[in-house]
Each structure stands twice: as C-alpha cells, then as structure tokens.
Design an enzyme around this catalytic site. Structure first.
Site, PDB file in Angstrom:
ATOM      1  CE  LYS A 199      -6.533   0.884  12.007  1.00 32.99           C
ATOM      2  NZ  LYS A 199      -6.819   0.308  10.679  1.00 32.99           N
ATOM      3  CE1 TYR A 207      -4.037  -0.811  13.807  1.00 33.23           C
ATOM      4  CE2 TYR A 207      -4.981  -0.808  16.003  1.00 33.23           C
ATOM      5  CZ  TYR A 207      -5.060  -1.147  14.673  1.00 33.23           C
ATOM      6  OH  TYR A 207      -6.151  -1.836  14.212  1.00 33.23           O
ATOM      7  CB  SER A 235     -13.967  -8.294  14.067  1.00 30.27           C
ATOM      8  OG  SER A 235     -14.958  -8.969  13.331  1.00 30.27           O
ATOM      9  CG  LEU A 265      -2.082  -0.990   1.208  1.00 28.19           C
ATOM     10  CD1 LEU A 265      -2.711  -1.092   2.601  1.00 28.19           C
ATOM     11  CD2 LEU A 265      -3.145  -0.582   0.180  1.00 28.19           C
ATOM     12  NE  ARG A 322     -10.551  -3.688  24.920  1.00 23.16           N
ATOM     13  CZ  ARG A 322     -10.250  -4.078  23.687  1.00 23.16           C
ATOM     14  NH1 ARG A 322      -9.973  -5.352  23.430  1.00 23.16           N
ATOM     15  NH2 ARG A 322     -10.192  -3.201  22.714  1.00 23.16           N
ATOM     16  N   GLY A 344      -6.632  -3.634   4.775  1.00 28.35           N
ATOM     17  CA  GLY A 344      -5.179  -3.821   4.766  1.00 28.35           C
ATOM     18  C   GLY A 344      -4.480  -2.904   5.764  1.00 28.35           C
ATOM     19  N   GLY A 345      -3.170  -3.005   5.794  1.00 29.33           N
ATOM     20  CA  GLY A 345      -2.381  -2.174   6.703  1.00 29.33           C
ATOM     21  C   GLY A 345      -2.027  -2.927   7.971  1.00 29.33           C
TER      22      GLY A 345
HETATM   23  C1  15L Z   1      -7.542  -4.020  16.849  1.00 30.32           C
HETATM   24  O1  15L Z   1      -7.508  -2.923  16.306  1.00 30.32           O
HETATM   25  C2  15L Z   1      -6.763  -5.159  16.323  1.00 30.32           C
HETATM   26  O2  15L Z   1      -6.615  -5.124  14.923  1.00 30.32           O
HETATM   27  C3  15L Z   1      -7.343  -6.497  16.749  1.00 30.32           C
HETATM   28  O3  15L Z   1      -6.400  -7.502  16.484  1.00 30.32           O
HETATM   29  C4  15L Z   1      -7.748  -6.498  18.231  1.00 30.32           C
HETATM   30  O4  15L Z   1      -6.611  -6.353  19.027  1.00 30.32           O
HETATM   31  C5  15L Z   1      -8.711  -5.358  18.481  1.00 30.32           C
HETATM   32  O5  15L Z   1      -8.201  -4.141  18.044  1.00 30.32           O
HETATM   33  C6  15L Z   1      -9.075  -5.257  19.962  1.00 30.32           C
HETATM   34  O6  15L Z   1      -8.724  -4.291  20.616  1.00 30.32           O
HETATM   35  O7  15L Z   1      -9.717  -6.184  20.462  1.00 30.32           O
END
Ligand code: 15L
Length: 267
Positions: A140, A136, A166, A52, A174, A72-73
């Site tokens: 976002k 990360y 997901s 990407l 949690r 992706g990413g």
């Molecule tokens: C995310 O953004 C991750 O991609 C996923 O692997 C999980 O860690 C999720 O968050 C989460 O916080 O449960």
C-alpha cells in the site's frame, strides 16, 4: 452523471459490491473488472474479466475510461508472490495503462496497514511517516508512492484512501477508532470523484468516530464529512465482545492484529 465511463476493479469484492450500484448511477457506462466472470445487473454495466498482473488486459480495460475506482488486489497479508502480483505489479499496470489511455483520475483503496505500526496513542495526519505492518502494508505504501509519482510526472490525478475497517458493523474494540461505514465510504468516493482538483491526495477513510486516531483537517478541500460514528455501536461491543487486555497488540498498534500476523513464505 459525473463521468462517461468509470472502471471499478475488484467489483466482486466486499467494497466493490458496496460501490457498484452507487457508481452505476453516476456514469453512462460502468465497466466492472474481476478475476472471475460476474453477472451484469444494470443495463449500463460491462464486464472485463482480467488479472491485474496482466498488463495487456489492463491496457484494454482502461481504454475510453475517464475515472477508475480501484478496489481490486489482495486485501490482507498474503504470500510475497500474491502481494507482488496483485498489489505491486497490478498497481503499476493500472497507473501505467491509465497514463497511456489518458484516464483522468484514480481513486483507490490504500489501507490503515500502510501506517499500522504507529501506536494508537499517535494522532496521524495524511502526510505522516508511513509504518507498514505487513508486506500487504508495504504494498500500500508502494501504491501511494506510485500515485504521487504518476501525478508529479504525468499529471494522472489520484486519491489514496487509507481505509480503516469498512464493514457493515463495528465488530471489535479497535473498530471504535478505525470503522468506516459503507455510507461514509460511498460519500468519500463521491467526493473523490467530484472535487475539481485533487492532485495526489492521501485521506484517511474512517467515519466520524469519537475514538479516531486520524486527523483529516489538512485535506479539508476534499469536503469529506462523515456522518456515522462507531461509538453508537459500543453497547453491542459491551455486551458481546470481550475487552482486549491492556497490553494486547491488537489494541496497541493502529494496524491491530496485522502487526502480529504471520509472515507468509511462498508455497
Ligand atoms: C484491511 O486492509 C483489510 O482489507 C480489511 O479486511 C480489514 O482487515 C482492515 O484492513 C482492518 O484492519 O480492519
């Protein structure tokens, strides 16, 4: 058939794999992008192997594409360079290429980690203040800002789905709040593709969880009606997963363990 050609990025990733057969049935051609070659399955699939971060490749892969489902990413906290290339440069490339190629709509996986420093006692709506819990998460927030900008200035429509957790099953305490079942994920992506006007919409991607901390009522026009409820899996947790102590960070903040995850330095 919803669109002639859909591009699915991150096709080999966990969520890409879940969405692939479903998207295949909703377009004439499904273009899959991945960093590594993958085998084609349906007779309407085509492959674009790319990084990407490579603008020319992204420009080529978005040609004659009507809608993009971008999964992706980088999907977790990483070194600054990996976050930068995968989620910031990559996201810019995707939106800029979409503008040039007149892609109508981009649906992409934002994350709970864009708001991860909110406490679990906060009830959030999609237009809440962002509080990223990691680089990360910052990437976002950048993506959501970029999506808003490309809509306001160029009318590239998009849906930023702030995906909670997901996974096939509720695996920790949690997730009673953050879980998004694969069926509900597919339903949400479908709604994002078919609603006639989305401008730039931010929506929380979670199932119909009793313990949810998110309120999607302001984006009711999306028609997202999740059916699964993490609560149904509580017996599994009671039996198999130790309850976190009251002051455990992983249940104090919505971002869970990302709040305490290391801050990687580039190697
Ligand atoms: C995310 O953004 C991750 O991609 C996923 O692997 C999980 O860690 C999720 O968050 C989460 O916080 O449960």
């Amino acid at each position: 058939i919803l669109y002639n050609r859909i591009l699915l990025t991150g096709a080999a990733g966990n969520l890409g794999k879940e969405l692939r057969p479903f998207l295949r049935e909703r377009c004439n051609k499904l273009r899959l992008s991945s960093r590594r070659p993958i085998d084609l399955e349906g007779d309407n699939e085509e492959l674009a192997v790319l990084d990407l971060a490579d603008f020319e490749k992204v420009l080529e892969a978005t040609k004659d594409v009507d809608a993009i489902v971008h999964m992706g990413g980088t999907s977790k906290e990483d070194t600054w360079n990996n976050v930068l290339q995968g989620n910031i440069v990559g996201m810019y490339n995707l939106f800029e290429a979409s503008r040039q190629n007149k892609v109508k709509r981009i649906i992409w996986g934002s994350s709970v980690h864009a708001i991860g420093y909110h406490k679990r006692t906060d009830v959030l709506e999609p237009d809440c203040v962002t509080k990223p819990d990691s680089l990360y998460g910052v990437s976002k927030v950048f993506g959501e800002g970029l999506a808003q900008y490309y809509f306001d200035k160029f009318k590239v429509e998009s849906v930023s789905i702030r995906i909670g957790s997901s996974f096939p099953k509720v695996a920790d305490w949690r997730m009673l709040s953050t879980w998004l079942s694969f069926d509900d994920l597919r339903h949400l992506v479908e709604r994002s593709l078919i609603v006639p006007k989305v401008d730039h919409t931010i929506i929380f991607g979670c199932s119909n969880n009793d313990q949810s901390f998110w309120d999607n009522s302001k984006v009711g026009y999306m028609g997202y009606k999740p059916r699964d409820n993490a609560e149904d899996q509580r017996p599994y947790l009671e039996e198999n997963v130790k309850k976190p102590p009251h002051d455990d960070t992983a249940i104090t903040y919505q971002g869970g363990s990302f709040v305490v995850a290391g801050h990687f330095e580039d190697k």
